[in-house]
Write an enzyme that holds these catalytic residues in place. Sequence first.
Site, PDB file in Angstrom:
ATOM      1  N   ARG A  56      14.505  -5.288 -59.136  1.00 32.37           N
ATOM      2  CA  ARG A  56      14.788  -6.217 -58.030  1.00 32.37           C
ATOM      3  C   ARG A  56      13.579  -6.337 -57.097  1.00 32.37           C
ATOM      4  O   ARG A  56      13.389  -7.348 -56.420  1.00 32.37           O
ATOM      5  CB  ARG A  56      16.047  -5.781 -57.261  1.00 32.37           C
ATOM      6  CG  ARG A  56      16.400  -6.715 -56.105  1.00 32.37           C
ATOM      7  CD  ARG A  56      17.865  -6.622 -55.655  1.00 32.37           C
ATOM      8  NE  ARG A  56      18.321  -5.257 -55.495  1.00 32.37           N
ATOM      9  CZ  ARG A  56      17.977  -4.438 -54.483  1.00 32.37           C
ATOM     10  NH1 ARG A  56      17.159  -4.862 -53.541  1.00 32.37           N
ATOM     11  NH2 ARG A  56      18.438  -3.206 -54.422  1.00 32.37           N
ATOM     12  N   TYR A 109      16.971 -32.518 -53.675  1.00 29.00           N
ATOM     13  CA  TYR A 109      17.901 -32.058 -54.705  1.00 29.00           C
ATOM     14  C   TYR A 109      19.265 -31.762 -54.071  1.00 29.00           C
ATOM     15  O   TYR A 109      19.319 -31.153 -52.984  1.00 29.00           O
ATOM     16  CB  TYR A 109      17.308 -30.807 -55.367  1.00 29.00           C
ATOM     17  CG  TYR A 109      18.225 -30.176 -56.375  1.00 29.00           C
ATOM     18  CD1 TYR A 109      18.435 -30.763 -57.610  1.00 29.00           C
ATOM     19  CD2 TYR A 109      18.890 -28.992 -56.087  1.00 29.00           C
ATOM     20  CE1 TYR A 109      19.283 -30.193 -58.536  1.00 29.00           C
ATOM     21  CE2 TYR A 109      19.736 -28.407 -57.004  1.00 29.00           C
ATOM     22  CZ  TYR A 109      19.937 -29.009 -58.231  1.00 29.00           C
ATOM     23  OH  TYR A 109      20.780 -28.440 -59.131  1.00 29.00           O
ATOM     24  N   ASP A 182       9.271 -29.041 -53.195  1.00 35.64           N
ATOM     25  CA  ASP A 182       9.868 -28.865 -54.515  1.00 35.64           C
ATOM     26  C   ASP A 182       9.025 -29.696 -55.491  1.00 35.64           C
ATOM     27  O   ASP A 182       9.008 -30.922 -55.426  1.00 35.64           O
ATOM     28  CB  ASP A 182      11.321 -29.352 -54.456  1.00 35.64           C
ATOM     29  CG  ASP A 182      12.086 -29.105 -55.751  1.00 35.64           C
ATOM     30  OD1 ASP A 182      11.442 -29.052 -56.820  1.00 35.64           O
ATOM     31  OD2 ASP A 182      13.324 -28.990 -55.686  1.00 35.64           O
ATOM     32  N   LYS A 207      13.832 -26.165 -65.564  1.00 32.34           N
ATOM     33  CA  LYS A 207      13.432 -27.486 -66.052  1.00 32.34           C
ATOM     34  C   LYS A 207      12.153 -27.367 -66.897  1.00 32.34           C
ATOM     35  O   LYS A 207      12.146 -26.673 -67.875  1.00 32.34           O
ATOM     36  CB  LYS A 207      13.278 -28.451 -64.882  1.00 32.34           C
ATOM     37  CG  LYS A 207      14.413 -28.375 -63.856  1.00 32.34           C
ATOM     38  CD  LYS A 207      15.760 -28.832 -64.394  1.00 32.34           C
ATOM     39  CE  LYS A 207      16.944 -28.393 -63.541  1.00 32.34           C
ATOM     40  NZ  LYS A 207      16.832 -28.717 -62.115  1.00 32.34           N
TER      41      LYS A 207
HETATM   42  C1  LIG Z   1      17.370 -28.223 -60.917  1.00 32.56           C
HETATM   43  C2  LIG Z   1      16.654 -28.439 -59.670  1.00 32.56           C
HETATM   44  C3  LIG Z   1      16.731 -27.527 -58.626  1.00 32.56           C
HETATM   45  C4  LIG Z   1      17.623 -26.317 -58.669  1.00 32.56           C
HETATM   46  O1  LIG Z   1      17.231 -25.438 -59.681  1.00 32.56           O
HETATM   47  P1  LIG Z   1      18.245 -24.418 -60.409  1.00 32.56           P
HETATM   48  O2  LIG Z   1      17.353 -23.688 -61.346  1.00 32.56           O
HETATM   49  O3  LIG Z   1      19.302 -25.236 -61.053  1.00 32.56           O
HETATM   50  O4  LIG Z   1      18.812 -23.557 -59.334  1.00 32.56           O
HETATM   51  C5  LIG Z   1      15.988 -27.786 -57.490  1.00 32.56           C
HETATM   52  N1  LIG Z   1      15.207 -28.875 -57.389  1.00 32.56           N
HETATM   53  C6  LIG Z   1      15.116 -29.774 -58.369  1.00 32.56           C
HETATM   54  C7  LIG Z   1      14.235 -30.967 -58.194  1.00 32.56           C
HETATM   55  C8  LIG Z   1      15.840 -29.601 -59.544  1.00 32.56           C
HETATM   56  O5  LIG Z   1      15.760 -30.510 -60.500  1.00 32.56           O
END
Ligand SMILES: *Cc1c(COP(=O)(O)O)cnc(C)c1O
Length: 392
Positions: A56, A109, A182, A207
């Site tokens: 952790r 998001y 992001d 992703k």
């Molecule tokens: C999927 C996504 C998230 C969240 O990610 P997780 O791995 O599902 O928690 C945040 N921002 C964007 C642009 C995303 O596509």
Amino acid sequence: MNDFDPYTLAAHFGGAESTARPIAPPIYQSSTFWSPDADEFFAMATQPRHAGFYTRYGNPTVRQFEEAVAGLEGAEAALGFASGMAATTAAIMSLTGQGGHVVGQTALYAGVNGFLRNIAPRFGIEVAFFAQGDLDAFARALKPQTRLVVLESPSNPLLGVSDIARLAAQTKAVSQAVVLIDNTIATPINQRPLSLGVDLVMHSATKSLGGHADLVGGVLAGSEALIETIWQTAHLLGGTLDPFAAWLALRGVRTLAMRVERHNRTAQVLAERLERHPKIAAVHYPGLRSHPQHALAAAQMSPGFGGLMSFEVDGGLAAAQTVLANLRVAHRSASFGSFSSLAVHPAAMWAGTMTESQMREIALPPGLIRFGVGFEDPDVIAGDIEQALAAL
Ligand SMILES: *Cc1c(COP(=O)(O)O)cnc(C)c1O
């Protein structure tokens, strides 16, 4: 050791260090690590971000993934998380708190939007929103005491583009706020926000970084000092990236550049073709000349614009559902950045994370379909969408 009983033997097998030099790194699938002496044990326990004390706190496999992402983003350091949401919420919880002021885009998001609107206020965190692209609204939202600015570009699901360098400079002119972006949709292959003045880059590794729809993970990248500050809170929040997921993510990162290049090419061709389709009212893709911020996107993204787009069909929710129902190649699925094309209907998918009025506020068109291209032949993907549109 051989004289011990089977219970003791079984508990102590396998501690020997290997001299093998593997090309692919081993997985340190261990929750905890031992120390040859008590002094070193104490040092390990008290050193921030030690990669071999307790998983952790840090883990060698997770650290390899973190270093790979830091390298790609041009950052000093990175910190892995159990998901993209764990990464973003850890940044918010570690950099703000009671009375802390946050400025966020309305186009974020849905999970981040939901957290900022519905959860952050419970902790006394005040959030001001501005419409992506409205620099005056941003200036009004920003305060000298703002602690965190949350950006997303291109944004999900309408692929709006933020003027990253200007927003970062505007922030620094009036506050000490950390600027977080992001970068999931662009990927570090197409966009490197730290070079534009941003402090902290976040990815959902679920992703494109992972790229194979087989893991959930997240990561933050920034300066060593900022990453350590976040770690101090994050390792207590506990959204730790599992070593196996980190190993898969690192494996994904090996081929990120070539996967993104193909996604870029396929999405560009597809967006241009869909834009000419009579049953499509609008295509949202920053690589299109018709995109309202195409010039800005071209200035801050290179070599391409990513694999995610969205398009609107006339006839609203029902029409979008008809198109989705008739896809034969693309999967009806959340997520994107994978090997197969994935299509979703955001207005239906996000009803769970935001209220109806919050969805109206972010102006999500009911007939919108979000489409993440895969590695299929671009003609096959386009043909699939066209035959689904024929059902309208
Ligand atoms: C999927 C996504 C998230 C969240 O990610 P997780 O791995 O599902 O928690 C945040 N921002 C964007 C642009 C995303 O596509």
